[in-house]
Design a protein around this motif. Sequence first.
Motif, PDB file in Angstrom:
ATOM      1  N   LEU B 176      30.732  13.180  31.784  1.00 50.37           N
ATOM      2  CA  LEU B 176      31.333  13.535  33.081  1.00 50.37           C
ATOM      3  C   LEU B 176      30.300  14.190  34.002  1.00 50.37           C
ATOM      4  O   LEU B 176      29.460  14.972  33.541  1.00 50.37           O
ATOM      5  N   PRO B 177      30.358  13.894  35.290  1.00 52.96           N
ATOM      6  CA  PRO B 177      29.431  14.547  36.217  1.00 52.96           C
ATOM      7  C   PRO B 177      29.817  16.011  36.428  1.00 52.96           C
ATOM      8  O   PRO B 177      30.979  16.383  36.270  1.00 52.96           O
ATOM      9  N   ASN B 178      28.848  16.849  36.755  1.00 56.91           N
ATOM     10  CA  ASN B 178      29.108  18.278  36.958  1.00 56.91           C
ATOM     11  C   ASN B 178      29.695  18.569  38.333  1.00 56.91           C
ATOM     12  O   ASN B 178      30.397  19.557  38.522  1.00 56.91           O
ATOM     13  N   GLU B 179      29.387  17.707  39.296  1.00 58.25           N
ATOM     14  CA  GLU B 179      29.731  18.004  40.684  1.00 58.25           C
ATOM     15  C   GLU B 179      31.226  18.288  40.906  1.00 58.25           C
ATOM     16  O   GLU B 179      31.570  19.253  41.593  1.00 58.25           O
ATOM     17  N   PRO B 180      32.137  17.473  40.359  1.00 57.49           N
ATOM     18  CA  PRO B 180      33.554  17.766  40.602  1.00 57.49           C
ATOM     19  C   PRO B 180      33.973  19.145  40.088  1.00 57.49           C
ATOM     20  O   PRO B 180      34.882  19.766  40.640  1.00 57.49           O
ATOM     21  N   TYR B 181      33.280  19.638  39.054  1.00 59.56           N
ATOM     22  CA  TYR B 181      33.625  20.961  38.529  1.00 59.56           C
ATOM     23  C   TYR B 181      33.203  22.056  39.505  1.00 59.56           C
ATOM     24  O   TYR B 181      33.906  23.048  39.680  1.00 59.56           O
ATOM     25  N   LEU B 182      32.053  21.835  40.120  1.00 58.99           N
ATOM     26  CA  LEU B 182      31.593  22.777  41.160  1.00 58.99           C
ATOM     27  C   LEU B 182      32.595  22.770  42.316  1.00 58.99           C
ATOM     28  O   LEU B 182      33.023  23.827  42.801  1.00 58.99           O
ATOM     29  N   PRO B 191      40.253  27.451  35.321  1.00 54.44           N
ATOM     30  CA  PRO B 191      39.946  26.578  34.181  1.00 54.44           C
ATOM     31  C   PRO B 191      41.105  25.648  33.775  1.00 54.44           C
ATOM     32  O   PRO B 191      40.892  24.471  33.511  1.00 54.44           O
ATOM     33  N   VAL B 192      42.326  26.184  33.736  1.00 52.97           N
ATOM     34  CA  VAL B 192      43.464  25.363  33.301  1.00 52.97           C
ATOM     35  C   VAL B 192      43.744  24.270  34.324  1.00 52.97           C
ATOM     36  O   VAL B 192      43.901  23.082  33.993  1.00 52.97           O
ATOM     37  N   ARG B 193      43.777  24.647  35.593  1.00 58.03           N
ATOM     38  CA  ARG B 193      44.045  23.677  36.659  1.00 58.03           C
ATOM     39  C   ARG B 193      42.920  22.641  36.721  1.00 58.03           C
ATOM     40  O   ARG B 193      43.165  21.456  36.931  1.00 58.03           O
ATOM     41  N   THR B 194      41.690  23.095  36.478  1.00 56.38           N
ATOM     42  CA  THR B 194      40.558  22.160  36.487  1.00 56.38           C
ATOM     43  C   THR B 194      40.720  21.126  35.377  1.00 56.38           C
ATOM     44  O   THR B 194      40.435  19.943  35.570  1.00 56.38           O
ATOM     45  N   PHE B 195      41.224  21.578  34.219  1.00 53.98           N
ATOM     46  CA  PHE B 195      41.424  20.621  33.127  1.00 53.98           C
ATOM     47  C   PHE B 195      42.422  19.546  33.543  1.00 53.98           C
ATOM     48  O   PHE B 195      42.167  18.350  33.394  1.00 53.98           O
ATOM     49  N   PHE B 196      43.570  19.985  34.080  1.00 51.58           N
ATOM     50  CA  PHE B 196      44.614  18.999  34.403  1.00 51.58           C
ATOM     51  C   PHE B 196      44.291  18.174  35.652  1.00 51.58           C
ATOM     52  O   PHE B 196      44.749  17.037  35.763  1.00 51.58           O
ATOM     53  N   SER B 197      43.508  18.737  36.575  1.00 51.41           N
ATOM     54  CA  SER B 197      43.240  18.008  37.824  1.00 51.41           C
ATOM     55  C   SER B 197      41.923  17.254  37.825  1.00 51.41           C
ATOM     56  O   SER B 197      41.726  16.362  38.630  1.00 51.41           O
ATOM     57  N   VAL B 198      41.006  17.658  36.955  1.00 52.38           N
ATOM     58  CA  VAL B 198      39.674  17.025  36.977  1.00 52.38           C
ATOM     59  C   VAL B 198      39.351  16.365  35.628  1.00 52.38           C
ATOM     60  O   VAL B 198      39.185  15.150  35.543  1.00 52.38           O
ATOM     61  N   THR B 199      39.304  17.188  34.585  1.00 49.57           N
ATOM     62  CA  THR B 199      38.863  16.668  33.282  1.00 49.57           C
ATOM     63  C   THR B 199      39.802  15.574  32.764  1.00 49.57           C
ATOM     64  O   THR B 199      39.359  14.469  32.433  1.00 49.57           O
ATOM     65  N   PHE B 200      41.089  15.909  32.685  1.00 47.01           N
ATOM     66  CA  PHE B 200      42.055  14.968  32.095  1.00 47.01           C
ATOM     67  C   PHE B 200      42.102  13.643  32.868  1.00 47.01           C
ATOM     68  O   PHE B 200      41.966  12.571  32.255  1.00 47.01           O
ATOM     69  N   PRO B 201      42.245  13.666  34.193  1.00 43.60           N
ATOM     70  CA  PRO B 201      42.268  12.364  34.890  1.00 43.60           C
ATOM     71  C   PRO B 201      40.946  11.606  34.804  1.00 43.60           C
ATOM     72  O   PRO B 201      40.946  10.376  34.746  1.00 43.60           O
ATOM     73  N   MET B 202      39.827  12.344  34.782  1.00 45.09           N
ATOM     74  CA  MET B 202      38.546  11.624  34.723  1.00 45.09           C
ATOM     75  C   MET B 202      38.318  11.002  33.344  1.00 45.09           C
ATOM     76  O   MET B 202      37.523  10.084  33.199  1.00 45.09           O
ATOM     77  N   LEU B 203      39.043  11.514  32.341  1.00 45.71           N
ATOM     78  CA  LEU B 203      38.921  10.920  31.008  1.00 45.71           C
ATOM     79  C   LEU B 203      40.041   9.905  30.747  1.00 45.71           C
ATOM     80  O   LEU B 203      40.249   9.492  29.597  1.00 45.71           O
ATOM     81  N   GLY B 204      40.756   9.526  31.798  1.00 43.25           N
ATOM     82  CA  GLY B 204      41.906   8.623  31.640  1.00 43.25           C
ATOM     83  C   GLY B 204      41.553   7.332  30.935  1.00 43.25           C
ATOM     84  O   GLY B 204      42.213   6.947  29.947  1.00 43.25           O
ATOM     85  N   ALA B 205      40.506   6.670  31.393  1.00 39.49           N
ATOM     86  CA  ALA B 205      40.157   5.367  30.820  1.00 39.49           C
ATOM     87  C   ALA B 205      39.744   5.514  29.350  1.00 39.49           C
ATOM     88  O   ALA B 205      40.150   4.707  28.496  1.00 39.49           O
ATOM     89  N   ILE B 206      38.981   6.567  29.052  1.00 38.79           N
ATOM     90  CA  ILE B 206      38.545   6.783  27.666  1.00 38.79           C
ATOM     91  C   ILE B 206      39.738   7.143  26.793  1.00 38.79           C
ATOM     92  O   ILE B 206      39.848   6.690  25.653  1.00 38.79           O
ATOM     93  N   SER B 207      40.669   7.928  27.351  1.00 42.80           N
ATOM     94  CA  SER B 207      41.868   8.291  26.599  1.00 42.80           C
ATOM     95  C   SER B 207      42.653   7.046  26.219  1.00 42.80           C
ATOM     96  O   SER B 207      43.104   6.901  25.076  1.00 42.80           O
ATOM     97  N   VAL B 208      42.816   6.148  27.186  1.00 40.92           N
ATOM     98  CA  VAL B 208      43.574   4.919  26.914  1.00 40.92           C
ATOM     99  C   VAL B 208      42.889   4.126  25.803  1.00 40.92           C
ATOM    100  O   VAL B 208      43.533   3.667  24.848  1.00 40.92           O
TER     101      VAL B 208
END
Lengths: 343, 288
Positions: B176-182, B191-208
């Motif tokens: 994952l790129p660092n920029e969206p976290y910044l 941290p919690v909102r970042t997980f649900f709004s950034v990390t989780f959706p960005m890992l959508g394809a890998i999760s599937v």
Amino acid sequence: MLKITDLELLVGSVAHLAAINASFQPGTLTTILGRTGAGKTTLMRAIAGLIAPDRGQILLDGTGWTRLPPWKRPVAMVTQQFINYPHLNVRDNVAFPLVRAGVAKADAAARAEAALARVGLAAMVDRRPSALSGGQQQRVAIARALVKKAPVLLLDEPFVNLDYNLREAFRKDLVDLLAVETGTVVLYASTDPREALQMGDQIVLLADGRIVQSGSPRDVFANPASLTAASVVNDPPINPIPFHQNGVADFGALGQQAITLPSGAYTLGLRASDIRAGGPHQARVTLTEVTGSETLTHLSLNGLDLVMQEKSVVLRSPGDVVGVHLDLHKGLVFGADGQRAGV
Amino acid sequence: MYRQKYLFLLPGLLVLVAIILFPLLFTIRVSFSSWDVYNPGLNWIGGENYGRLWEDARYWQALGRLTLLSVTTVLIQYVLGFALALMVWRDLAARRLFRVLFLIPMMTTPVVMSVLWRTIFHESLGPLNPILESLGIGAAPWLSSAGWAFAAVVMVEVWQWTPFMFLLLLAGLLSLPNEPYLAAKIDGAGPVRTFFSVTFPMLGAISVGAILIRLIEASKIMETVYVLTSGGPGTSTETSSYYIYIRGMRDFQIGYSAALSLTYLIIMIVALTVIAKLLVRALVKDAA
């Protein structure tokens, strides 16, 4: 008012920020001007909370936020990189801070679209950032920063990665956009003195992590307090020419100049525009840079490295000899300690 | 000259026909025969085997059990795998060591691992019940009660295959790129909102991808059930593949087990296609 007191940040034993004291008024655009590595980005990141200073305080209207995590600070920021959310479309990108702040989704989307219209991207709201050009991506980031309506807006060289023409156009647009943000403290980091002179209501010069001078752009440009400040605020950097004062200013082979000063060693800071072609001093060309309609000619004259600025395109080759005239009387005098003298 | 390029496809095509197409077509043919231990051969009995399986309650129960087992284990594996991957993603001392440790279960042989777990679950000789008793929880009939045996199979599957989820999701996190976290920090996301709004959706394809691979693997579960419970007690942990194995390899009803296998294959293809579409719609933003 944003107030910074005694801010200090050490990395190892190197001070990346030292004794930073400054205050910034709402409705003003302050340009933080400094060369690469001067500490501009570090200062911005410290204000945003992305790095923790070792000491000092950051206060907004008297309330300290030095220990607040970045997501709790009322700050918006645009960085050099085109930072967006790759998994969201442009509208959702801009609406993101509003949704996080608890604004209803429909309202956030409407406000995001309005902000995007202000930056000229109304037709691209459904696209992903990856489908936009670099300039458009940065406009999205600017819209996202503006829509947040934060009392502090940090712009860290936002146009540095854009080409010259785009940079010029965006700079003007940004000034127009910020004109209505009357309650916002805007800090704009830049390495370009022309940008600082054009945009800022106030200018803060940073060098080696320290503030070397601040004031109105015109005043700082006309009266730099030190050789370092003069070097930062002039582009190309000011030419330092050492001389010895003993009744008159003795520049050796360059001649003498009547200046009233106590005896001693000094440095004359001569702007590149105060050196002209067609004079008695024979200088050797070491490099020629043509930038737009200007020519910067790097010269070697009596062991001195000088830069001459001409408002025309003049192609010279390294090794060419050119006669130059130095307007020494226009120079700024600095003492042995680097501070302004004879003012 | 130009047409000769197709000759280069021939070796691959021959292998494809030999190892996929022929067995598949042969199985289809066998499924329309009554090949068993008494009458081995490809006689034609029409759809009799399919009619029989339609009324075979044990087969459908096994399929239902398999569905429950697959969904339960894969869901738990996904949640645990994600949690572990997040744990060793960034700021953790000795995270490289943990990354290797977490992979060990996946590297063990399923049969060996199942034997070990059968020993652990053993109600009188295994170490698990004494530990539970010493903690005041009390012993459990791990392999002799229907519910507990099912739970034991779930636990072993989760234990062995959570590392697979962990591995895929960690690889995704590290890419994952660092920029969206910044940006998220500046935009007010903790941290919690970042997980649900950034990390989780960005890992959508890998999760599937990870969930689908695990669902496919879980639907083929065999060794764990065979070694740990042999489908018991009764048929309480019997899954489709194990039931097909019983009919084909133990009862030697080759024609019938071929019909069971084909039906199972079709159900799996349809179910996994539907699940894949639903997962993509739910987890991958680009699909919108």
